[in-house]
Structures are given as structure tokens and as C-alpha cells.
Design an enzyme around this catalytic site. Sequence first.
Site: not given
Ligand SMILES: Cc1ncc(C[n+]2csc(CCOP(=O)(O)OP(=O)(O)O)c2C)c(N)n1
Lengths: 336, 338
Positions: A68, A137
Amino acid sequence: MNMQAKPTLRELSYAEAIREAMDIALSQDERVILMGEDIGVYGGAFQVTGDLVEKYGTDRVMDTPISELGGAGIAVGAALTGLRPIFEFQFSDFAALAMEQIVNQAAKVRYMLGGAVSVPLVMRFPAGSGTGAAAQHSQSLEAWLGHVPGLKVVQPSTPEDAKGLLLAALEDPDPVMIFEHKILYKMKGPVPEGYYTTPIGKAAIRRTGKDVSIIATSIMAQKAMTAAETLAGEGIDAEVIDLRTVRPMDRETVLASVRKTGRLLCVYEGVKTLGVGAEISAMVAESDAFDFLDAPIIRLGGAESPIPYNPELEKAVVPQVPDILDAARGLLKGRI
Amino acid sequence: MPDTFKDGNVPYAVRAYSPEVLLAALKKMMLIRKFEEGAEDSYTRGLIHGTMHLSIGQEASAVGSCMSLTDEDKITSTHRGHGHCVAKGADLGKMFAEFFGKETGYCKGRGGSMHIADPAKGNLGANGIVGGGLPIAVGAALSAKRLGTGAVTVCFFGDGANNEGAFHEALNMAAVWKLPVVFVCENNKYGMSTSTERSTAVKNIADRSASYSMPGVTVDGNDFSAVAEAVDAAVERARSGEGPSLVENVTYRWRGHSKSDRNRYRTKEEIAEWMERDPIATMAAMLIDHKIIDQDGVAALEAETTQIIKDAITFASGSPDPDVSEATRDVYTQEAAA
Ligand SMILES: Cc1ncc(C[n+]2csc(CCOP(=O)(O)OP(=O)(O)O)c2C)c(N)n1
Ligand SMILES: [Mg+2]
């Protein structure tokens, strides 16, 4: 036949209206790009960008990594140098990760450089509670950004305004922050076809009335309208003003309404203390409209707590229609 | 013993742990799978108001990474945190109660799926913010070092988190200050819809370790033994004062990112391929091969864990909701301060 062509009013959802605005902007201005997390093939966490990537390609509908601060800063730099980025935060809460670029850079560059440059940047923030997504959220952070000179902050509450304010934001030479309420995304309403703008800095009088001014933001404007219908049945004639823009605030519309009704009720979802309602109240208290007040001002805002997960608790910490009704009835109790 | 089980071919896990410990690990993996299936079922039946991120397919990573941790050791977890919580020894009833928003839940219904924590067992909590747990884990390691507790922190995060600034700042400080922390990246190939190829400049996330002068290793995250071997070594290194490590468990989530995922960014074939590599079946096969359990034993464990989950759901659904009048409780430690 010489009939004036009236714009057709179809119904679109709030999300569709925003998408249509972005579609128009992308098609008529090569400088416009969209940036954000999962806004491409996924269509955005709330399906706002939808299938725009199919039409405009990944060079103009850009999925960013989960970055971000960097993403926001890249949008600032691009806006400074000829592009017109529309940056989507996946949730408004993640603005916290990008505050440096928003507050210290985007908002201040023009001023610091003595007006030599401007930052025509649009940022979109899905905000608010009601989805059971809990404390990180569900926040309403418009007052955070509204506190920063150099930014403009808007909160559309209808599909029509969601489209018009986004197109107005793109015309604006300065950074405009758009807080979209997640619960409104699916709400339908009439939306004019084609290009139009909704003025930034101008509130909308949704209902005229003479007994009490309900000044509300975002989804609370919808709740205030529902409450006003009930109040009308009780002989209370409420005026409902949808503030639409938090910065710069529409002083004239608010003050004129309070001079007329003599009673002020502010309704907003963000935490009550040091929030938008405090600003509205102070604006009235500092003006001649103060002399017209027949009762103390009431602010209805979010509780002094994070947003809880349990659905009943979640409802309890933000103003609901019955709260608006109670407050309005209280204001009118001793009416002469 | 068949030839293949000559010393050199015996997997690390079989050499390192007693049969009891291995069976307990298999049981935990089954509990994670069944917790997730129970959560999904509750969601489908409309009992859940929020969202959830299921870790089905990633059970070996969660359990394998916690093998040499005690209750004094800490973990930080993620939005996809149910598995880590179970691996660190959580009570399934309290987990379901939290998922259902009940007063008897780990967060008394205030946090929900994305914020389940179990401080008593050293689980500092899931996190709704991608990358949010990384600096916190380093802080826990700083406490352990300053206070001389000997505790190690295992920091779970996803591949997506490796592109947040917090990741880079946290790894750098952990290395500069030689802190007892193990960074465990669960690389399930995607951050929501974005593949690591599209989001990350290096091929392996473990390659990032070079920038922070710490060891980095990439392992098959669906192989319990491989995960345990890598993380045990990193924990040992941290405990003996040699500083942090980065372990990358390559794995896969079988389900969509969250409740609302149309899986448009990956193919059915890819999902099916990974489902062939079921970490629980692999673990069970290894234990059967080494005569630690037989088919009947596995079936009995299946039945036992199914019952535990059933009881947990019964406990949770029969629990009271929080009192609405207490919605703003616990904002401050001393309520009068508000
Ligand atoms: C700072 C932030 N940006 C975006 C999100 C939205 N979001 C939640 S989980 C996710 C994907 C995360 O990917 P990863 O770290 O690979 O974990 P996974 O879901 O694959 O276990 C996103 C974009 C968030 N919760 N926090
Ligand atoms: Mg991932």
C-alpha cells in the site's frame, strides 16, 4: 419533433455507477490508469472494477502487489508527472499503511513547492461497518484525511453521486479521497447516462423540512431519510442534508438549514469524538446560525471503540434508524 | 524392515520424534482440516456473518513449524490463521465460539476468525492486516532477548506479505539485533488473485534472506517432515543466540481466498494437481510406512477428531452471545480512563 433530450435514468448499483465512471474516464482520457490490489481479473474485492481489465488491459488496470505505501506513492509520483491515477485501497483501513504518502506527500507537495506543481490523484476507499469483518476492516476514517489541508474528501451516498463525484474528482487538479460505503455497493438507484459531474464541496438537500436539520454523511444519509419518513408520520418535519463532501464542507447549505429549523442533529458512522459532527457543530456554534438554535446540538456518531465482530455488537456501535428517531424526537420534545 | 528404511532413508520426522509425538502431530493436522470444514459448513448454512480464510491444504506447514515450540515460545499468525492456532495448542471449542461471535470465544466474540489469539499458549494472534504480524514478532523476540526468557518466536506470513514494507523492515532489524525469531513464509503461490510471479521480483521468497544476512531455505510445505526439519533447525539457531532465519514452505490453498472467490486466476487442473499432494494423506502414509500407525489406527484417529470437532461446535453454538451493553468494554485497560 423538437423535444428536449432528457438524460435517461436507468437504475445502476452504486458499484456499477463507480465502474461506469471509471469506464468513461478510461475511454476518454489516455492518462487515466487504475491501480490497486486484485482489481484486474479478480474484479476488485467488492467487484467495483469488475471486468474493466478485459476492456483496457493490464497496462491500464494494474494489479499491484500487496504494497500500500509503495503503491500509493507510485500513484502520487505518476500524478505529479502526467498520469491520472485512480488508486483503489482494498479496504479503507489499509490507508493506515499509506498515510505517509497521502499525508506528507500528496497533500503537501503543491504547497511546499509554492504552487509549482499539482497532484491530480484520485483514491478510492471502501469503508464502513456492517459486513462482519471486524476491527481492522470496518472503519470510517474520513475524518483522519479530512483533517489534512491539501486533500479533498468526499462520501457519496447514492449511485448517482458515486459516479458524478468520481468524474468530478478526476477533473480536479488536487488529490481527492473518495470514501465509498461497502454496504452501499449493492444499492440501486437512478444514474444519468454519459458524462456528468457532481460538484465537490456541495451538500445535497435530500428532503426539505422545517423542524430539525439532520446533517448526515454516507450511509447515514440513507438512514436519515428512512427516519424522516417515520418522523413525518409523527408530525415532525425533518430536513435531511447529505453532506457529500467532508472537506471542503458546504457551510452555506448547513447554516441556512439550521437558521430555518433551529435544531441540529449530526449523524455519521465514524467515531463520534473529534469527528465530522464536531466540525459541523462548531461551524454552527461559531456562526450567526447559533442564535437560531432552539435546543442543544446532538451528534450521533460511532461508539468510542473499535468495530466488534459479533453482529449485534457491530450494530450497537454505529447509529441506527431508531437512534436517529430518538434523537430527533428528543430535540422536538419541548417544542413551542 | 524393507531396504528403503535403512537409516539414510528414514525421514527426519521419524528420526527426530517419538511415535506419540508423531501421532499427536497427525491428529493436529486432522483437527485443522476438520475445523476448516466445520467452519465452511457453518458459513454455507448462513450461521456466520463475517468472512473466513481457510487453510485446507496447508496443514503440514502449520503443524510442522510448531514442533519444537513450547507454550513459552510465541507465534504471530495471519488472516489464514486457524491452523497456526490449532498447531500451537488451542482449544477447538473456544475457537469455534469465537468464529460464531460468542462470549465464550477466544476474543469474547469481539474479534472473529481474523483475530483469534491464544496468549496463554504463546499465540499472539491472527491479523487482519497483511504483514501486520512481522514487526510484532520481532518485538516479541526483542522481549525474549532482553528478558532472557529463552523463548523463540515463529512468525507466520504469506507470500503476499513479502511485498509489504513491514516485512523488509522487520527482517532487517531482526538480523541487525540478532533476535530469536524464525520467519516462516507460507508460500501458497497467490496473494488473493495475484501470483508470486506477478507480484514478487525474486523466484523464491527465501532468496530475500540474502538481503538481510540470514539463512533462507525453501522446502516442500506439504511434507511435514521437510517443514519440521527446516524450522526445527531455525528454532535451534534462534534459541542458541545466532539470530533469525527465513523458511519458505511452498504449499497451496485448496479453497478460494475467502468466501467470495471465483477462482478466475488459476485453473481447475492446478487445484486438482495440488489436491493430489494432500499433506495429511502424505503424513499418514509416512507413519504407516514406518509402522507407527496402521490403516485402522488412522480411521480411529479420523473418528476421534471428527467427534472433537462435533463437540466443539456443540459447545460453541450453545454458548451465550456477548451482552450488547458491553460493546465498548476493553477499549482501555482501566475503563475509567475513557
Ligand atoms: C495491508 C493489507 N492489504 C491488503 C489486505 C487484503 N488481503 C487480505 S489477505 C490478502 C492476500 C494475502 O496473501 P498472502 O500473504 O499470500 O496470504 P494468503 O492469503 O495466501 O494466505 C489480501 C490482499 C489486507 N488484509 N491487509
Ligand atoms: Mg499466499
